[in-house]
Design an enzyme around this catalytic site. Structure first.
Site, PDB file in Angstrom:
ATOM      1  N   CYS A 255       3.221   1.837   3.056  1.00  6.82           N
ATOM      2  CA  CYS A 255       4.349   1.275   2.753  1.00  6.82           C
ATOM      3  C   CYS A 255       5.594   2.043   2.246  1.00  6.82           C
ATOM      4  CB  CYS A 255       4.573  -0.167   2.060  1.00  6.82           C
ATOM      5  SG  CYS A 255       3.356  -1.436   2.507  1.00  6.82           S
TER       6      CYS A 255
ATOM      7  N   ASP B 280      -4.882  19.481 -25.346  1.00  2.00           N
ATOM      8  CA  ASP B 280      -3.903  19.458 -26.480  1.00  2.00           C
ATOM      9  C   ASP B 280      -4.669  19.924 -27.578  1.00  2.00           C
ATOM     10  OD1 ASP B 280      -1.563  18.792 -28.221  1.00  2.00           O
ATOM     11  OD2 ASP B 280      -2.923  16.836 -28.613  1.00  2.00           O
TER      12      ASP B 280
ATOM     13  N   CYS C  52       0.804  -1.215  -0.075  1.00  2.00           N
ATOM     14  CA  CYS C  52      -0.070   0.067  -0.105  1.00  2.00           C
ATOM     15  C   CYS C  52       0.949   1.187   0.124  1.00  2.00           C
ATOM     16  CB  CYS C  52      -0.897   0.091   1.257  1.00  2.00           C
ATOM     17  SG  CYS C  52      -0.090   0.053   2.741  1.00  2.00           S
TER      18      CYS C  52
END
Length: 757
Positions: free
Chosen positions: A29, A450, A26
């Site tokens: 961590c 864009d 996760c």
């Protein structure tokens, strides 16, 4: 893929290194590893959970061995990245799919958990000793299926930490353990039991006395969420692979005296200064300078712009672009990591590493929540034993605390809403990568669009035919289309397609291509020329002022114009350009309605950009920007305090999509742009962008509601359980109801509707 593993980790004098991290489950961590590394004096570390890499800067007093040891002491694995040999070709299946084992674990767990849940919830289907059948089915799910959670929880516990895995492990094992007690040691929770440790095969009274369906069902649900997360994490690294795969694999180098001989070699062996040949249709192997030949170069794959660039001797070309015209001889100026393509890959990776580490709300509070619940359960046990209520009553109350605090609803809050939201999105052509994307949509206030392929179609088409005085526009298009039909140039294809749509074309004789200028030939007895005004001037064909004005006007609008002449006279002008999508104006209006400020961002010239912006209702334009500069535009806006979304489709947009707080890629665009984005608009309709943002915001709202209910339920129910007012049976029922509420609340997302037809 063949790997060179000769280099061994050891003290390195360099001031930076990249580590490959293993065992993270996760985002918390990654944060934990980052904190441990940053505690080393002079070390600055950034850990990316998505790419499973850590970028570490360190002083000469620290070695890479020290860094590796620190990560391993934290409970994870670390290694220096191995280097793939340049001549190794990654064939299909060369890279193992790390989600394969998780997928297998999920499928088996679901197959076993479904009958357990059905037996517990449908009394009519229950039979004598059905609990024992449930135990046989549930045990592999809880133990083997939930092993990733138990292992991660144990690893965290060894280092004095708790995570979401701790909550899952404690909750499922508590439910499973109580069920074992109820089955093997008599009817559960009966005060005054005379023989609490006797073995019995008596059927327990009521489904509420065992919680196998909770343990198995929650494990299966959470495995599904973990599998979806693993797939999304794996795809995040595909952007870099796809980007690097754009380049040519080999190159025809000129050898021998006078460069008279061509030799094809792997592109990795090309060195600066070597000359190589690029034939029509081939990719340009690396960045270089044209020495001989003229041609049109299609840079769509790298720049995203649809209009080919005419190049000749002295012009620079970029690796991975396609030679759309004549034969070129190019001298290499940059190779390997120095090329523009490689630098774009680095930009994408750096932009991904620069993203803030998003931690789920459950992970942020689990460090406090889990220890508190365990302490409360222990305190409850001690309190009731101390009051003389007996071990059975004390254990019943303590288990009720654990079960009522089981993170079923907490664990389901995000995955169920995410699965329903993403499932509904997939039906509508909107692909959401993961829960961290949803956080970004809430604060977005600026959207960069864009131009080519996003606001416009990205395809060249004929937009205007300007005949000279006394000439017929149909004749101009017919004769020009006939001769352009023999050419492969993108502008020629646009003219030919328009002419064919108007009717059949006559045949062409004596076709000739003047590289970079135009084409000529004989059509129906007429000597026809189609090309730049310069070509007609060289052929002594005068171009009248009205036609020159039409050419200049087209150029000012960002369009491409060619002059058509036959029998020595200029007869008209054909204007070719990229066209605005019909849905773009409506999409911009919807984005404004969501509170977003639209900005047109393009590598095209200012005139072309302004023309498109005016057509779709955009006030602010940023034009003439290179791919690297697009990233800088995003960063500049972020430094101004704006939360930026980027919508694009080309490889040149990939780094900006990764850098933006929210990246949306058109599904009709390049794979690199899609992999670098957070949301993919499969249909290629710009109206999907506001739909995607609305869906993401709605899904985030559902997740927040689910989490609030899950926490509020625990806060209210745990004290009741600790006071002995809730039996494990009632606790299990309440836990199940909270899960049902979360799932039902998530299912509301199925009613989301799109504004895109």
């Amino acid at each position: 893929m063949a790997i060179d593993t000769t280099a061994a980790p050891g003290p390195v004098e360099a001031d930076s290194v990249e580590l490959v991290i293993g065992g993270m489950t996760c985002a918390s961590c990654a944060t934990r590893i980052e904190k441990k590394l940053n505690k080393i004096e002079g070390v600055t570390a950034t850990v990316n959970y998505a790419t499973e890499k850590a970028k570490v800067s360190f002083p000469a007093t620290v070695s890479t061995d020290d860094l590796l040891a620190t990560v391993e002491r934290t409970g994870y694995t670390a290694s220096l990245p191995v280097v793939a040999r340049a001549d190794a070709a990654a064939g299909p299946g060369a890279e193992a799919d790390p989600t394969a084992l998780l997928r297998q674990r999920l499928l088996v767990s679901v197959a076993l958990a479904v009958p357990v849940v059905v037996l517990a919830m449908v009394p009519a289907w229950q039979f004598d000793y059905w609990q024992w059948a449930s135990l046989v089915l549930a045990a592999p799910v809880v133990v083997w299926g939930g092993w990733p959670f138990h292992r991660a929880a144990w690893t965290s516990l060894r280092h004095g930490q708790t995570t979401m895995d701790t909550l899952v492990s404690v909750g499922t094992l508590a439910a499973f353990g109580w069920s074992l007690y109820a089955l093997f040691l008599g009817t559960a929770g009966v005060p005054g039991m005379t023989h609490p440790f006797r073995f019995t095969l008596e059927r327990t009274d009521g489904a509420g006395n065992i919680y196998l369906e909770a343990a198995a069902g929650v494990t299966a649900f959470l495995l599904a969420g973990r599998y979806a997360e693993a797939r999304a994490k794996r795809s995040s690294s595909a952007a870099l692979r796809a980007l690097l795969e754009l380049g040519a694999k080999d190159v025809a180098v000129l050898r021998g005296e006078g460069d008279a001989r061509e030799e094809r070699i792997p592109v990795e062996q090309l060195v600066v200064g070597q000359r190589f040949v690029v034939r029509p249709g081939e990719k340009i192997a690396t960045d270089g300078t044209v020495e001989h030949g003229t041609s049109a170069v299609d840079a769509t794959m790298v720049t995203g712009e649809s209009v080919p660039v005419e190049v000749g001797p002295g012009d620079s070309v970029v690796g991975a672009t396609v030679n759309a015209g004549g034969r070129l001889v190019v001298r290499a100026t940059r190779v390997g990591a120095d090329t523009q393509l490689a630098q774009m890959a680095t930009l994408v990776e750096d932009a991904q590493n620069g993203k803030a580490q998003v931690q789920r709300l459950a992970d942020r509070v689990s460090g406090v929540f889990v220890p508190v619940v365990i302490l409360l359960a222990a305190a409850t046990l001690g309190f009731w034993v101390g009051t003389g209520a007996g071990w059975t009553a004390a254990f019943t109350a303590a288990v009720a605390v654990l079960i009522i605090a089981c993170p079923c609803a907490l664990g389901l809050a995000t995955p169920t809403a995410l699965m329903v939201g993403t499932g509904r999105g997939a039906q509508l052509g909107l692909l959401i990568r993961g829960p961290e994307v949803l956080e970004s949509t809430r604060q977005v206030d600026t959207v960069l669009l864009d131009k080519t392929g996003t606001v416009t179609t990205g395809r060249m088409s004929l937009t205007d035919v300007v005949p000279a005085d006394g000439e017929d526009a149909a004749d101009v298009l017919r004769l020009a289309g006939a001769i352009e039909d023999a050419s492969e140039h993108p502008v020629a294809r646009a003219v030919a397609e328009a002419a064919l749509a108007a009717g059949a074309l006559p045949g062409v004789e004596g076709f000739a291509n003047s590289e970079g200028l135009g084409v000529s030939g004989s059509v129906s007895g007429h000597a026809v020329l189609v090309g730049r005004p310069r070509m007609l001037t060289e052929r002594a064909v005068a171009v009248p002022d009205d036609l020159r004005y039409a050419v200049e006007s087209a150029h000012q609008r960002g369009a491409t114009a060619v002059v058509v002449a036959w029998d020595g006279l200029a007869r008209g002008v054909l204007v070719v350009s990229d066209t605005v999508k019909e849905s773009s104006a409506a999409a911009v209006a919807q984005l404004r309605a969501l509170g977003l400020h639209p900005i047109l961002l393009t590598g095209d010239n200012e005139a072309a950009a302004r023309s498109v912006a005016d057509q779709v209702g955009i006030d602010e334009v940023v034009a003439d920007v290179l791919p690297q500069e697009k990233v800088e535009v995003v960063r500049r806006l972020q430094q101004q305090g704006r939360t930026v979304a980027m919508v694009g489709d080309g490889v040149n947009d990939a780094a900006a999509l990764a850098q933006a707080d929210l990246g949306l890629a058109m599904g009709t665009g390049s794979d690199v742009a899609i992999q670098a984005s957070d949301l993919t608009l499969v249909r290629g309709d710009l109206r999907s962008a506001p739909d995607a943002i609305r869906l993401a915001r709605r899904t985030l709202g559902i997740i927040r509601g689910n989490l609030f209910w899950a926490f509020a339920y625990n806060v209210a129910a745990i004290p009741l359980a600790a006071l002995g007012l809730l039996s494990p049976m009632i606790a299990g029922a309440a836990m199940a109801l909270s899960s049902v509420f979360v799932v039902t609340n998530s299912l509301r997302l199925r009613g989301f509707t799109s504004t895109t037809p």
